[in-house]
Design an enzyme around this catalytic site. Sequence first.
Site, PDB file in Angstrom:
ATOM      1  N   ASN A 181      50.367 -13.068  43.742  1.00 18.74           N
ATOM      2  CA  ASN A 181      50.815 -13.889  42.611  1.00 18.74           C
ATOM      3  C   ASN A 181      51.950 -13.239  41.822  1.00 18.74           C
ATOM      4  O   ASN A 181      52.335 -13.723  40.754  1.00 18.74           O
ATOM      5  CB  ASN A 181      49.638 -14.211  41.673  1.00 18.74           C
ATOM      6  CG  ASN A 181      49.049 -12.966  41.040  1.00 18.74           C
ATOM      7  OD1 ASN A 181      49.379 -11.840  41.394  1.00 18.74           O
ATOM      8  ND2 ASN A 181      48.150 -13.172  40.088  1.00 18.74           N
ATOM      9  N   HIS A 182      52.503 -12.152  42.329  1.00 19.22           N
ATOM     10  CA  HIS A 182      53.661 -11.540  41.671  1.00 19.22           C
ATOM     11  C   HIS A 182      54.903 -12.381  41.953  1.00 19.22           C
ATOM     12  O   HIS A 182      55.056 -12.924  43.045  1.00 19.22           O
ATOM     13  CB  HIS A 182      53.865 -10.108  42.155  1.00 19.22           C
ATOM     14  CG  HIS A 182      52.752  -9.188  41.750  1.00 19.22           C
ATOM     15  ND1 HIS A 182      52.589  -7.934  42.288  1.00 19.22           N
ATOM     16  CD2 HIS A 182      51.749  -9.345  40.858  1.00 19.22           C
ATOM     17  CE1 HIS A 182      51.536  -7.349  41.739  1.00 19.22           C
ATOM     18  NE2 HIS A 182      51.006  -8.200  40.872  1.00 19.22           N
ATOM     19  N   GLU A 185      61.172 -15.247  38.245  1.00 21.03           N
ATOM     20  CA  GLU A 185      61.562 -16.632  37.982  1.00 21.03           C
ATOM     21  C   GLU A 185      62.773 -16.708  37.060  1.00 21.03           C
ATOM     22  O   GLU A 185      62.974 -15.840  36.201  1.00 21.03           O
ATOM     23  CB  GLU A 185      60.408 -17.416  37.343  1.00 21.03           C
ATOM     24  CG  GLU A 185      59.274 -17.713  38.312  1.00 21.03           C
ATOM     25  CD  GLU A 185      58.168 -18.557  37.688  1.00 21.03           C
ATOM     26  OE1 GLU A 185      57.358 -19.091  38.461  1.00 21.03           O
ATOM     27  OE2 GLU A 185      58.116 -18.667  36.440  1.00 21.03           O
ATOM     28  N   HIS A 199      56.728 -10.781  37.098  1.00 19.55           N
ATOM     29  CA  HIS A 199      55.299 -10.442  37.032  1.00 19.55           C
ATOM     30  C   HIS A 199      54.997  -9.403  38.111  1.00 19.55           C
ATOM     31  O   HIS A 199      55.147  -9.677  39.298  1.00 19.55           O
ATOM     32  CB  HIS A 199      54.481 -11.719  37.282  1.00 19.55           C
ATOM     33  CG  HIS A 199      52.999 -11.487  37.458  1.00 19.55           C
ATOM     34  ND1 HIS A 199      52.208 -12.338  38.202  1.00 19.55           N
ATOM     35  CD2 HIS A 199      52.179 -10.517  36.982  1.00 19.55           C
ATOM     36  CE1 HIS A 199      50.955 -11.899  38.175  1.00 19.55           C
ATOM     37  NE2 HIS A 199      50.911 -10.805  37.444  1.00 19.55           N
ATOM     38  N   SER A 330      55.177 -22.241  31.736  1.00 18.15           N
ATOM     39  CA  SER A 330      54.748 -20.955  31.207  1.00 18.15           C
ATOM     40  C   SER A 330      55.038 -20.931  29.711  1.00 18.15           C
ATOM     41  O   SER A 330      55.794 -21.770  29.201  1.00 18.15           O
ATOM     42  CB  SER A 330      55.474 -19.808  31.915  1.00 18.15           C
ATOM     43  OG  SER A 330      55.186 -19.793  33.294  1.00 18.15           O
ATOM     44  N   HIS A 347      45.794 -14.375  30.374  1.00 17.54           N
ATOM     45  CA  HIS A 347      46.984 -13.830  31.050  1.00 17.54           C
ATOM     46  C   HIS A 347      47.636 -14.856  31.958  1.00 17.54           C
ATOM     47  O   HIS A 347      48.625 -14.548  32.619  1.00 17.54           O
ATOM     48  CB  HIS A 347      46.619 -12.577  31.846  1.00 17.54           C
ATOM     49  CG  HIS A 347      46.007 -12.820  33.198  1.00 17.54           C
ATOM     50  ND1 HIS A 347      44.960 -13.685  33.408  1.00 17.54           N
ATOM     51  CD2 HIS A 347      46.309 -12.297  34.415  1.00 17.54           C
ATOM     52  CE1 HIS A 347      44.640 -13.674  34.694  1.00 17.54           C
ATOM     53  NE2 HIS A 347      45.447 -12.841  35.329  1.00 17.54           N
ATOM     54  N   ALA A 349      46.829 -19.038  33.998  1.00 20.51           N
ATOM     55  CA  ALA A 349      45.980 -20.218  34.162  1.00 20.51           C
ATOM     56  C   ALA A 349      44.621 -19.849  34.743  1.00 20.51           C
ATOM     57  O   ALA A 349      43.602 -20.415  34.352  1.00 20.51           O
ATOM     58  CB  ALA A 349      46.682 -21.240  35.062  1.00 20.51           C
TER      59      ALA A 349
END
Length: 418
Positions: A181-182, A185, A199, A330, A347, A349
Amino acid sequence: MEGNDYQLLDGRPADRRPTESRPVKMWTEGVPVEAEAKEQLAKLAQLPFVFHHIAVMPDVHVGKGSTIGSVIPTLGAVIPAAVGVDIGCGMMAAKTTLRADDLPDNLGRLRSAIEQAVPHGMSPKTRNAKGRDVGSWNNPPPAVDAGWMKLKDEFDEICRKYPKLRHSNNYKHLGTLGSGNHFVEVCLDEENFVWLMLHSGSRGVGNAIGSHFIELARQDMRRHMINLPDQDLAYLEEGTQHYDDYVEAVGWAQKFARINREVMMHNLIHAVRGVIRKPFETHVEAVNCHHNYVQRERHFGKDVLITRKGAVSAQKGELGIIPGSMGARSFIVRGKGNPESFNSCSHGAGRVMSRTEAKRRFTLADQERATRGVECRKDEGVIDEIPMAYKDIDAVMHAQRELVEVVHTLKQVVCVKG
């Protein structure tokens, strides 16, 4: 345990002295919480060194040993598995003076430049079309060396006591993203200003540190014949050498994670400048925050260790980042300093299903629809990160309205994943 209220969980600690379980307070109104997560919380609340109560964020879901999305205050002990192996994982975001109209029509060029500037994915398996390992550095840029100089001396001291850590991915992972999930964006806020956001955490060396001390804690439990409701709740007691060494090592890993994000942001900005020739400023509003970490804080009249496992510090006036999933919004938030949450918020969803289940349930066509309008990977390798595998970010934000206020709402237009 539903709603924003205290509940006293049943059960006795596995320690050798009788005591009541600690209360749990959950900010989960309108957000589903799996039964397995509740069971994990019940086991965690049995530990005699948990202080006052456990705070649970709306993105709560099952983790290793303890739930992700929980805030755990402890006195005289720390649980390495509660901190986890992605030590210091967190977010960094920087507002720029660019506007949406300044972005190139072909966002693929921008995404490609970012992918070249920030190594990402699993090393050494992930290679680009030219055969270059894209998970770690082959020829690190100057920013990596500058960042490592801030870390080297402390790392050498840790390795003097634990030599195996020197053989982890440390220097060559500084300034790299990782996988899962890193992400990196490019986003637009409500006024169409461009934000850069990423992230990541302490990468391979953090994993090595976390794994090593989790095993040492388990060995300590066996040596002292301490029974636990879950072996992943093995702890290190204050006053022992392992405890002191862990506090030192985990503090260093958190420093590595913060510098890692700073190096990536530096290289990200440089990459964007290479595509967008218009001069612009960055760090107009910059936030760099952990969401997997432990630190000493004062709460309810006591100096305690606060472990935030998938939670962000939200002291009054403090800025934080709550990301959605690919294709979702976000948020840049400002903390309200709610003492009952130990000044914390979610932190993100939070997952509602495993990666395996997401891959089983959703198709490539589902992924393409869910990320329409975002320049990103649209292949089977990222289906496990599909937005539907996560909780509704709007419901999560509503559930924690007592904890934070929204300062900016961001929508991604480019997303790079490992």
